[in-house]
Design an enzyme around this catalytic site. Structure first.
Site, PDB file in Angstrom:
ATOM      1  N   ASN A 148       0.806  -1.219   0.000  1.00  0.00           N
ATOM      2  CA  ASN A 148       0.000   0.000   0.000  1.00  0.00           C
ATOM      3  C   ASN A 148       0.842   1.274   0.000  1.00  0.00           C
ATOM      4  O   ASN A 148       0.389   2.317  -0.428  1.00  0.00           O
ATOM      5  CB  ASN A 148      -0.955   0.018   1.199  1.00  0.00           C
ATOM      6  CG  ASN A 148      -0.286  -0.390   2.491  1.00  0.00           C
ATOM      7  OD1 ASN A 148       0.355  -1.443   2.569  1.00  0.00           O
ATOM      8  ND2 ASN A 148      -0.419   0.430   3.515  1.00  0.00           N
ATOM      9  N   GLN A 176      -4.768  -3.857  -2.187  1.00  0.00           N
ATOM     10  CA  GLN A 176      -4.290  -2.830  -3.121  1.00  0.00           C
ATOM     11  C   GLN A 176      -4.187  -3.342  -4.561  1.00  0.00           C
ATOM     12  O   GLN A 176      -4.095  -2.548  -5.489  1.00  0.00           O
ATOM     13  CB  GLN A 176      -2.929  -2.280  -2.664  1.00  0.00           C
ATOM     14  CG  GLN A 176      -2.994  -1.519  -1.355  1.00  0.00           C
ATOM     15  CD  GLN A 176      -3.719  -0.181  -1.457  1.00  0.00           C
ATOM     16  OE1 GLN A 176      -3.948   0.362  -2.549  1.00  0.00           O
ATOM     17  NE2 GLN A 176      -4.107   0.378  -0.318  1.00  0.00           N
ATOM     18  N   SER A 195     -11.091  -4.723   0.179  1.00  0.00           N
ATOM     19  CA  SER A 195     -11.997  -3.667   0.653  1.00  0.00           C
ATOM     20  C   SER A 195     -12.570  -2.914  -0.538  1.00  0.00           C
ATOM     21  O   SER A 195     -11.813  -2.501  -1.428  1.00  0.00           O
ATOM     22  CB  SER A 195     -11.229  -2.655   1.513  1.00  0.00           C
ATOM     23  OG  SER A 195     -11.211  -3.027   2.855  1.00  0.00           O
ATOM     24  N   ALA A 196     -13.892  -2.677  -0.506  1.00  0.00           N
ATOM     25  CA  ALA A 196     -14.555  -2.021  -1.649  1.00  0.00           C
ATOM     26  C   ALA A 196     -14.047  -0.603  -1.896  1.00  0.00           C
ATOM     27  O   ALA A 196     -13.958  -0.155  -3.043  1.00  0.00           O
ATOM     28  CB  ALA A 196     -16.061  -1.983  -1.407  1.00  0.00           C
ATOM     29  N   HIS A 197     -13.688   0.123  -0.825  1.00  0.00           N
ATOM     30  CA  HIS A 197     -13.384   1.550  -1.027  1.00  0.00           C
ATOM     31  C   HIS A 197     -12.044   1.785  -1.702  1.00  0.00           C
ATOM     32  O   HIS A 197     -11.704   2.919  -2.034  1.00  0.00           O
ATOM     33  CB  HIS A 197     -13.479   2.320   0.294  1.00  0.00           C
ATOM     34  CG  HIS A 197     -12.396   2.042   1.289  1.00  0.00           C
ATOM     35  ND1 HIS A 197     -11.377   2.920   1.525  1.00  0.00           N
ATOM     36  CD2 HIS A 197     -12.186   0.992   2.113  1.00  0.00           C
ATOM     37  CE1 HIS A 197     -10.584   2.430   2.474  1.00  0.00           C
ATOM     38  NE2 HIS A 197     -11.058   1.259   2.846  1.00  0.00           N
ATOM     39  N   THR A 230     -26.584  -8.805  10.262  1.00  0.00           N
ATOM     40  CA  THR A 230     -27.385  -8.516   9.067  1.00  0.00           C
ATOM     41  C   THR A 230     -26.514  -7.884   7.985  1.00  0.00           C
ATOM     42  O   THR A 230     -25.805  -6.907   8.247  1.00  0.00           O
ATOM     43  CB  THR A 230     -28.547  -7.553   9.437  1.00  0.00           C
ATOM     44  OG1 THR A 230     -29.255  -8.147  10.520  1.00  0.00           O
ATOM     45  CG2 THR A 230     -29.469  -7.310   8.273  1.00  0.00           C
ATOM     46  N   CYS A 317      -3.204   4.418   7.875  1.00  0.00           N
ATOM     47  CA  CYS A 317      -3.332   3.787   9.195  1.00  0.00           C
ATOM     48  C   CYS A 317      -2.193   4.158  10.125  1.00  0.00           C
ATOM     49  O   CYS A 317      -2.285   3.962  11.329  1.00  0.00           O
ATOM     50  CB  CYS A 317      -3.364   2.275   9.041  1.00  0.00           C
ATOM     51  SG  CYS A 317      -4.613   1.766   7.899  1.00  0.00           S
TER      52      CYS A 317
HETATM   53  N1  PMP Z   1      -4.559  -4.079   3.771  1.00  0.00           N
HETATM   54  C1  PMP Z   1      -4.003  -3.159   2.976  1.00  0.00           C
HETATM   55  C2  PMP Z   1      -2.862  -3.545   2.086  1.00  0.00           C
HETATM   56  C3  PMP Z   1      -4.507  -1.856   2.961  1.00  0.00           C
HETATM   57  O1  PMP Z   1      -3.954  -0.935   2.149  1.00  0.00           O
HETATM   58  C4  PMP Z   1      -5.580  -1.529   3.813  1.00  0.00           C
HETATM   59  C5  PMP Z   1      -6.131  -0.115   3.858  1.00  0.00           C
HETATM   60  N2  PMP Z   1      -5.157   0.867   3.995  1.00  0.00           N
HETATM   61  C6  PMP Z   1      -6.133  -2.534   4.619  1.00  0.00           C
HETATM   62  C7  PMP Z   1      -5.588  -3.797   4.572  1.00  0.00           C
HETATM   63  C8  PMP Z   1      -7.294  -2.257   5.541  1.00  0.00           C
HETATM   64  O2  PMP Z   1      -8.422  -1.906   4.800  1.00  0.00           O
HETATM   65  P1  PMP Z   1      -9.720  -1.324   5.545  1.00  0.00           P
HETATM   66  O3  PMP Z   1      -9.263  -0.132   6.330  1.00  0.00           O
HETATM   67  O4  PMP Z   1     -10.653  -0.983   4.445  1.00  0.00           O
HETATM   68  O5  PMP Z   1     -10.236  -2.408   6.439  1.00  0.00           O
END
Ligand code: PMP
Length: 381
Positions: A148, A176, A195-197, A230, A317
């Site tokens: 990432n 990623q 992750s969708a976002h 749910t 993070c």
């Molecule tokens: N794994 C990786 C490689 C990521 O880049 C991220 C988000 N920065 C995550 C896990 C965690 O994703 P989320 O915050 O959507 O749970």
């Protein structure tokens, strides 16, 4: 504003927003209810699951909806620690996301071993192979597909093969990779998170792809009994629309690496002493991790923001924590160097001219920083 922080999150497209909105208005029933509105949503939920599975080339039956990759990564470690024999050992790469490193440490403690990366940021495949042969009791291996922070691609397919030959569970954090590169080969992983976002979908929804035999969230037995609670159908539907959108863009994405490369070429000329992490190895086409020759990264982030460009210092993070991110340290950079790292990450909407304007903005930002520091030396001799 030109947005260059897509590895942190991406902007949902108009189609994704419309799908979310429509599902929220029309498909608000509980998919576990026996009444008509519930049954309709149950059918739609499974259609969305099929659609997502198709675009990732995995079996729909092993797709469990989660709140995102963090939950999926945590779930798979907790599961492995509880249901593998108590002496089972885990190998994780040193550049994993905190949502892998922390559960590895929590659940496996001294039974978890970190595998170092080369200075390029790539895990040493030969080293993994010899560890698998020499360390007894390894039952679980976790390696991300693409980093990432640097965008450096990892040999996850090869590690999946090494694990399969030895009947070791191989988990791949593909957060990623998915949405930026073709998804072929993921069915070779024992488990996979996304992750969708990160691919144009909403936050708070993602998937764990795995045939985990036991539940990881107890309660109502949703998601085939694996994850109670749910399901968030509007978010799932929006994720499926995002997956369809990214599938149509995937063929043209890798060609966009030349925009990033031209940006880097210009930056290397304009900033003598600049280093680019992972430049010599295959990377995601959208990512550039710059080690600036001068000034702390947050000063660049602030100046660029005023100039109309949003960039980052690394993993979202790790921002706000005093410690430097573990990724540059694992690649051999010092904590002082880590404070000069600026991460640029594009996605679907950024154009070639945005990249070139960003290079110009970097020069303007540096000129302003130079002026600020020459001014401050007059004030405080
Ligand atoms: N794994 C990786 C490689 C990521 O880049 C991220 C988000 N920065 C995550 C896990 C965690 O994703 P989320 O915050 O959507 O749970």
């Amino acid at each position: 504003m030109a947005y260059f922080d897509n590895n942190a999150t991406t902007r949902p497209s108009a189609e994704v927003r419309a799908a979310f909105d429509q599902a929220l208005r029309e498909s608000w029933g509980n998919p576990s209810s026996p009444c008509r509105s519930g049954v309709e949503v149950r059918v739609r939920l499974d259609q969305a699951r099929e659609c997502i599975a198709r675009s990732l080339e995995v079996d729909a039956g092993s797709v469990t909806f989660t709140s995102g990759s963090t939950e999926a990564n945590n779930a798979v470690f907790a599961h492995a620690a509880r249901f593998f024999e108590p002496s089972a050992r885990a190998l994780v790469s040193s550049i994993e996301h905190p949502s892998v490193l922390a559960p590895a440490d929590h659940w496996f403690a001294e039974r978890a071993q970190t595998v170092p990366v080369e200075p390029t940021g790539v895990i040493d495949l030969g080293h993994v192979s010899s560890l698998l042969d020499e360390v007894s009791g390894v039952r679980f291996v976790s390696l991300m597909a693409a980093n990432n922070e640097t965008g450096v691609l990892q040999p996850w397919r090869e590690v999946a093969d090494l694990c399969r030959e030895r009947e070791i569970h191989f988990h791949c954090d593909a957060t990623q990779w998915i949405g930026k590169l073709p998804s072929c080969g993921f069915s070779a992983c024992s488990s996979l998170s996304a992750s969708a976002h990160k691919l144009g979908g909403p936050k708070g929804v993602g998937i764990l792809v795995s045939d985990l035999p036991r539940p990881f969230i107890l309660g109502g037995s949703q998601e085939g009994g694996r994850r109670s609670g749910t399901e968030n159908y509007p978010a799932v539907k929006a994720m499926s629309v995002a997956c369809e959108g990214m599938s149509s863009l995937l063929p043209e994405f890798p060609d966009r690496s030349c925009w990033r490369d031209s940006f880097e070429t210009r930056m290397l000329v304009d900033f003598p002493g600049l280093q680019i992490l992972g430049k010599e190895v295959p990377r995601l086409w959208n990512t550039s991790m710059l080690l600036m020759p001068d000034y702390e990264n947050l000063r660049y982030v602030g100046k660029l923001d005023k100039l109309g460009f949003e960039v980052s210092t690394g993993s979202a993070c790790s921002i706000g924590k005093d410690d430097a991110s573990s990724v540059p340290l694992a690649m051999g950079f010092s904590p002082e160097q880590a404070k000069r790292l600026v991460r640029i990450s594009s996605y679907a909407e950024q154009t070639e001219s945005d990249w070139m304007s960003l290079a110009t903005a970097f020069c303007d930002a540096r000129d302003e920083l130079d002026q600020d520091s020459s001014g401050s030396s007059v004030i405080s001799p």
